[in-house]
Scaffold this active site. Sequence first.
Site, PDB file in Angstrom:
ATOM      1  N   SER A 227       0.827  -1.202   0.000  1.00 23.86           N
ATOM      2  CA  SER A 227       0.000   0.000   0.000  1.00 23.86           C
ATOM      3  C   SER A 227       0.867   1.260   0.000  1.00 23.86           C
ATOM      4  CB  SER A 227      -0.948  -0.077   1.198  1.00 23.86           C
ATOM      5  OG  SER A 227      -2.096   0.645   0.905  1.00 23.86           O
ATOM      6  N   HIS A 368      -7.610  -5.819   0.184  1.00 27.67           N
ATOM      7  CA  HIS A 368      -6.375  -5.058   0.363  1.00 27.67           C
ATOM      8  C   HIS A 368      -5.589  -5.561   1.574  1.00 27.67           C
ATOM      9  CE1 HIS A 368      -3.956  -1.468  -0.220  1.00 27.67           C
ATOM     10  NE2 HIS A 368      -4.131  -1.100   1.035  1.00 27.67           N
TER      11      HIS A 368
END
Length: 390
Positions: A227, A368
């Site tokens: 990320s 995610h």
Amino acid sequence: MVCVAIAYGVFSLSTADSAEPNYDESRVPAYTLPDLLVTQDARPVKSATMWRATRRPELLDLFATQVYGRRMTKPAAARYEVTETSALEGTARRKQVNVDFVAGDKTIPGLTITMYVPAGRRAVPAFVGLHLFDTSAKEPKPAMPIEAILQRGYAIATLNASDFCPDDKDRFREGVLAHDYPGRNGPPGPEEPGAIATWAWGLSRAMDYFETDADIDANRVAVIGHSRMGKTALWAGAEDERFAIVISNESGCGGAALSRRQFGETVRAINDRFPHWFCGNFRQYNDKEDTLPVDQHMLIALIAPRPVYVASAEEDRWADPRGEFLAAFHASPVYHLLGTDGLPADEMPPIDNPVHGTIAYHIRAGEHDLARYDWEQYLHFADRQWKQEK
Ligand code: GTR
């Protein structure tokens, strides 16, 4: 119509989350990517020499001045204080390295590297990144397969952003930046390093340390990040060629995803929510992605010919999986020019079907996260890259 336009205008001025994100492929605007292999003064780049001598430095400079900020210089000297203990039932050594910088007669508090090295081994390859495991826990709770990593003969090292550049728009200068930018506040100036550039600088300082530690083979260090730290890994790997492999896990906007697609998180959305991540100039491209002199395929190309892995997750639409694939794909011409195979795929592969060339890509089922599945692919990729080189 008028009402909608007015409401939208007020909304985008007054809140961080401006427009609704676009998740509709048919609404991706038509765009033309800036050409990797044409110089700013319109000369075609026809050789590896010209790439290295002209185009690569020019692109690095554009990313530094328009996107991430110019990184701080390397401190004149560093002081390392190493504490070592046995860990994970004797299968590993845990090393904590406090790094301070020495400038004249001053010592500047720097950062801490926490690492696990397989017991009884020397000169091992390593993975390094920010926030890979919780350094406050006595032993890492493996959301990550730390045992598997060690068993495969790798060391793993992590840095904490909060040590040297807190991930906070009001406090990001409270670490190492306080020395170079004393008395400043507010978001970064036009070319001032934002948090991503500063975190990437910290990874280079970890690399300086690895070069002094006989436990680590500094020629085989993979920089990895998830990320926001995936964005950081890519920029660290682009700027610092000592990183032999670069791994971007779901790095999205400002990482591996093409900005021009405006799918999921956009330049405006990221600058509004995280004004401390990028340099001030990056804000000029809010809602004007097509005027950027670069796009993120160029960031990946800056890593060439070193192996790079770009990974997405199916449910992580905010990071634009297709945009991440396309950036990896469009970086390939530079890998080809430098005599490697680039990404061996013309189309996005199906879910959970990695493609591995010198550029690798996968899209995993799920959300995610830096998941065990992702680590398994990275270990396999690193094994393959480094065994081939023996
Ligand atoms: C999100 C941000 C992304 C990504 C993510 C993360 O809020 O919009 O760009 O960096 O955070 O780092 O977890």
